[in-house]
Write an enzyme that holds these catalytic residues in place. Structure first.
Site, PDB file in Angstrom:
ATOM      1  N   SER A  53     106.629 -79.852  47.332  1.00 43.38           N
ATOM      2  CA  SER A  53     107.482 -78.811  47.912  1.00 43.38           C
ATOM      3  C   SER A  53     107.202 -77.520  47.151  1.00 43.38           C
ATOM      4  CB  SER A  53     108.958 -79.199  47.825  1.00 43.38           C
ATOM      5  OG  SER A  53     109.303 -79.557  46.506  1.00 43.38           O
ATOM      6  N   GLU A  55     108.497 -73.463  46.183  1.00 39.40           N
ATOM      7  CA  GLU A  55     109.625 -72.524  46.135  1.00 39.40           C
ATOM      8  C   GLU A  55     109.124 -71.086  46.219  1.00 39.40           C
ATOM      9  OE1 GLU A  55     112.876 -73.249  43.267  1.00 39.40           O
ATOM     10  OE2 GLU A  55     112.520 -71.174  42.643  1.00 39.40           O
ATOM     11  N   ASP A 147     124.279 -68.115  38.368  1.00 38.67           N
ATOM     12  CA  ASP A 147     124.656 -67.376  37.155  1.00 38.67           C
ATOM     13  C   ASP A 147     125.254 -66.043  37.563  1.00 38.67           C
ATOM     14  OD1 ASP A 147     123.771 -69.198  35.196  1.00 38.67           O
ATOM     15  OD2 ASP A 147     121.697 -68.632  35.634  1.00 38.67           O
ATOM     16  N   PHE A 256     110.256 -65.388  31.596  1.00 41.16           N
ATOM     17  CA  PHE A 256     111.031 -66.083  32.623  1.00 41.16           C
ATOM     18  C   PHE A 256     111.471 -67.461  32.111  1.00 41.16           C
ATOM     19  CE2 PHE A 256     111.189 -68.873  36.426  1.00 41.16           C
ATOM     20  CZ  PHE A 256     112.274 -68.271  37.045  1.00 41.16           C
ATOM     21  N   HIS A 306     107.597 -80.285  42.698  1.00 42.77           N
ATOM     22  CA  HIS A 306     108.116 -79.042  43.266  1.00 42.77           C
ATOM     23  C   HIS A 306     107.457 -77.895  42.498  1.00 42.77           C
ATOM     24  CE1 HIS A 306     111.180 -76.506  45.241  1.00 42.77           C
ATOM     25  NE2 HIS A 306     111.314 -75.869  44.091  1.00 42.77           N
TER      26      HIS A 306
HETATM   27  C1  LIG Z   1     115.579 -76.047  40.842  1.00 47.78           C
HETATM   28  C2  LIG Z   1     116.464 -74.865  40.491  1.00 47.78           C
HETATM   29  C3  LIG Z   1     116.657 -73.864  41.428  1.00 47.78           C
HETATM   30  C4  LIG Z   1     117.499 -72.777  41.131  1.00 47.78           C
HETATM   31  N1  LIG Z   1     117.670 -71.792  42.075  1.00 47.78           N
HETATM   32  C5  LIG Z   1     118.516 -70.768  41.830  1.00 47.78           C
HETATM   33  C6  LIG Z   1     118.763 -69.760  42.826  1.00 47.78           C
HETATM   34  O1  LIG Z   1     118.181 -69.784  43.908  1.00 47.78           O
HETATM   35  N2  LIG Z   1     119.635 -68.771  42.524  1.00 47.78           N
HETATM   36  C7  LIG Z   1     120.292 -68.716  41.330  1.00 47.78           C
HETATM   37  O2  LIG Z   1     121.091 -67.793  41.122  1.00 47.78           O
HETATM   38  N3  LIG Z   1     120.085 -69.644  40.361  1.00 47.78           N
HETATM   39  C8  LIG Z   1     119.217 -70.674  40.586  1.00 47.78           C
HETATM   40  N4  LIG Z   1     119.008 -71.628  39.614  1.00 47.78           N
HETATM   41  C9  LIG Z   1     119.663 -71.477  38.314  1.00 47.78           C
HETATM   42  C10 LIG Z   1     121.103 -72.067  38.281  1.00 47.78           C
HETATM   43  O3  LIG Z   1     121.942 -71.371  39.163  1.00 47.78           O
HETATM   44  C11 LIG Z   1     121.620 -71.938  36.854  1.00 47.78           C
HETATM   45  O4  LIG Z   1     120.871 -72.771  35.988  1.00 47.78           O
HETATM   46  C12 LIG Z   1     123.114 -72.132  36.659  1.00 47.78           C
HETATM   47  O5  LIG Z   1     123.460 -71.707  35.332  1.00 47.78           O
HETATM   48  C13 LIG Z   1     123.601 -73.565  36.777  1.00 47.78           C
HETATM   49  O6  LIG Z   1     123.567 -74.010  38.073  1.00 47.78           O
HETATM   50  P1  LIG Z   1     123.814 -75.578  38.388  1.00 47.78           P
HETATM   51  O7  LIG Z   1     123.796 -75.718  39.847  1.00 47.78           O
HETATM   52  O8  LIG Z   1     122.928 -76.409  37.589  1.00 47.78           O
HETATM   53  O9  LIG Z   1     125.337 -75.706  37.837  1.00 47.78           O
HETATM   54  P2  LIG Z   1     126.255 -76.926  37.506  1.00 47.78           P
HETATM   55  O10 LIG Z   1     125.646 -78.212  37.893  1.00 47.78           O
HETATM   56  O11 LIG Z   1     127.623 -76.623  38.027  1.00 47.78           O
HETATM   57  O12 LIG Z   1     126.304 -76.907  35.902  1.00 47.78           O
HETATM   58  C14 LIG Z   1     126.544 -75.701  35.182  1.00 47.78           C
HETATM   59  C15 LIG Z   1     126.989 -76.034  33.758  1.00 47.78           C
HETATM   60  O13 LIG Z   1     128.337 -76.486  33.770  1.00 47.78           O
HETATM   61  C16 LIG Z   1     128.437 -77.798  33.247  1.00 47.78           C
HETATM   62  N5  LIG Z   1     129.444 -78.490  34.089  1.00 47.78           N
HETATM   63  C17 LIG Z   1     129.501 -78.502  35.448  1.00 47.78           C
HETATM   64  N6  LIG Z   1     130.567 -79.197  35.877  1.00 47.78           N
HETATM   65  C18 LIG Z   1     131.204 -79.612  34.765  1.00 47.78           C
HETATM   66  C19 LIG Z   1     132.420 -80.355  34.530  1.00 47.78           C
HETATM   67  N7  LIG Z   1     133.162 -80.821  35.538  1.00 47.78           N
HETATM   68  N8  LIG Z   1     132.772 -80.612  33.247  1.00 47.78           N
HETATM   69  C20 LIG Z   1     132.021 -80.151  32.225  1.00 47.78           C
HETATM   70  N9  LIG Z   1     130.885 -79.425  32.380  1.00 47.78           N
HETATM   71  C21 LIG Z   1     130.494 -79.167  33.618  1.00 47.78           C
HETATM   72  C22 LIG Z   1     127.027 -78.381  33.354  1.00 47.78           C
HETATM   73  O14 LIG Z   1     126.775 -79.406  32.417  1.00 47.78           O
HETATM   74  C23 LIG Z   1     126.206 -77.152  33.090  1.00 47.78           C
HETATM   75  O15 LIG Z   1     126.149 -76.861  31.727  1.00 47.78           O
HETATM   76  C24 LIG Z   1     118.153 -72.704  39.869  1.00 47.78           C
HETATM   77  C25 LIG Z   1     117.916 -73.698  38.911  1.00 47.78           C
HETATM   78  C26 LIG Z   1     117.083 -74.771  39.215  1.00 47.78           C
HETATM   79  C27 LIG Z   1     116.831 -75.826  38.171  1.00 47.78           C
END
Ligand SMILES: Cc1cc2nc3c(=O)[nH]c(=O)nc-3n(C[C@H](O)[C@H](O)[C@H](O)COP(=O)(O)OP(=O)(O)OC[C@H]3O[C@@H](n4cnc5c(N)ncnc54)[C@H](O)[C@@H]3O)c2cc1C
Length: 331
Positions: A53, A55, A147, A256, A306
């Site tokens: 895939s 991106e 973020d 990055f 990916h």
């Molecule tokens: C493949 C990939 C694609 C991405 N694409 C984008 C994009 O298009 N746009 C963008 O803005 N960012 C993107 N990101 C970055 C991402 O948004 C950031 O890394 C963000 O800080 C965390 O997102 P997440 O979905 O992993 O969050 P989550 O899974 O919610 O986790 C965030 C943090 O909170 C903690 N956490 C969550 N829930 C709980 C809970 N209930 N109790 C305790 N701790 C908890 C987790 O351990 C983690 O430290 C991408 C990252 C990856 C790996």
């Protein structure tokens, strides 16, 4: 034979002892006694080429739009299982992400996946974006917390918003029957209280309805393979697909990677040292580094990748070729 066990038989002394023993050997004996690594995998009738895939990020200008579409046209020949389009920090590219995904759907045979974040938006607003994707025919969402817009700012959930990606996944499942991918962090998400807490979070996202995780970029294959071991031990069975970023320009790639919390190993820095004035050399080294990375993963059984293409096709295309994926005629 080299005796690999120290006097007390401790495993961690093995590599030091081996190094020491190897140093005292004649060169030919040393070459023949050192560790052997698997070669590039030969084509095999009983092993299908890996699933890929790609991106992309949504373009900001007309010139970048052209660059993106040249990239899409080249990589679509490889028939990836899907291509994803990122969502700018803080949801800042909502319209551009939507436009790019819609155009991919309208003008290609590719299956697009739209990244969607919940930072800074109410549940209703996020659900509306998802509903619109569904109505337009998009069936795959990469669900992320996101973020804050300002670099280094702390995440604060919107008062009416999803608090994290697991909640977002559950919300999307209520909107429609999307395929959902989520993010995973081989080096642990920077805000996680512990590696185990981060793994528990990944499991929550999968239990909420995601069917695949895609990892943050990493450079040491070992980092990812150890993470897979921990995922399996935690009872995760969904694919945890490695996110590979081929390096075409080391300076920006390094910045990055560091901004994502990915370790930039000393061996990588040293490989690119002295290449500042030589773009061709940099590209060749970038190709070797990424090819070696995927080769090691493939030798360890990984058959889904990916690619963070950064809207540049050439290195990704070459690495896909090395992995055994070939251009296919249009259906
Ligand atoms: C493949 C990939 C694609 C991405 N694409 C984008 C994009 O298009 N746009 C963008 O803005 N960012 C993107 N990101 C970055 C991402 O948004 C950031 O890394 C963000 O800080 C965390 O997102 P997440 O979905 O992993 O969050 P989550 O899974 O919610 O986790 C965030 C943090 O909170 C903690 N956490 C969550 N829930 C709980 C809970 N209930 N109790 C305790 N701790 C908890 C987790 O351990 C983690 O430290 C991408 C990252 C990856 C790996």
């Amino acid at each position: 034979m080299i005796d690999l066990e120290g006097p007390d038989g401790r495993q961690q002394d093995k590599s030091d002892t081996r190094q020491e023993a190897l140093r005292h050997m004649a060169p030919l004996e040393r070459w023949l006694t050192g560790p052997r690594v698997a070669g590039l995998p030969a084509p095999s009738a009983d092993r299908a080429p890996p699933l890929l895939s790609f991106e992309f990020f949504p373009p900001r200008t007309e010139a970048l739009e052209q660059q993106l579409w040249a990239c899409i046209r080249r990589l679509e020949l490889l028939r990836p299982s899907f291509v994803s389009v990122t969502y700018g920090a803080g949801g800042s590219t909502q319209a551009r992400t939507h436009d790019t995904v819609s155009r991919i759907l309208a003008e290609t045979e590719l299956t697009p996946a739209a990244h969607l974040t919940c930072v800074g938006a109410s549940r209703g607003a996020v659900d509306d974006v998802a509903r619109r994707y569904w109505e337009d025919g998009v069936r795959h969402i990469v669900a992320l917390r996101g973020d804050p817009l300002e670099k280094g700012g702390q995440f604060v959930a919107h008062p009416d918003g999803y608090a994290n990606a697991a909640e977002l996944v559950a919300g999307l499942r209520r909107v429609a029957d999307f395929e959902i991918s989520v993010a995973a962090y081989p080096e642990v998400h920077p805000e996680a209280s512990s590696p185990q807490a981060d793994l528990d979070n990944l499991k929550r996202k999968l239990d909420a309805g995601a069917t695949r995780a895609i990892t943050q970029l990493f450079f040491d294959a070992d980092t990812y393979l150890r993470f897979l071991d921990r995922c399996l031990a935690a009872g995760i069975t969904a694919p945890v697909v490695p996110g590979i970023m081929p390096i075409s320009n080391f300076g920006p790639s390094r910045r990055f990677a560091e901004s994502c919390g990915a370790t930039v190993p000393a061996w990588l820095v040293s490989l690119f040292e002295g290449t500042e004035e030589d773009a061709e050399l940099r590209r060749m080294i970038g190709a070797v580094v990424a090819a070696e990375q995927v080769r090691l993963l493939q030798a360890n059984g990984v058959d889904e990748f990916h690619f963070y293409t950064l809207n540049r096709p050439d290195l990704t295309y070459a690495i896909a070729h090395i992995l055994g994926v070939r251009k296919q005629p249009a259906p």
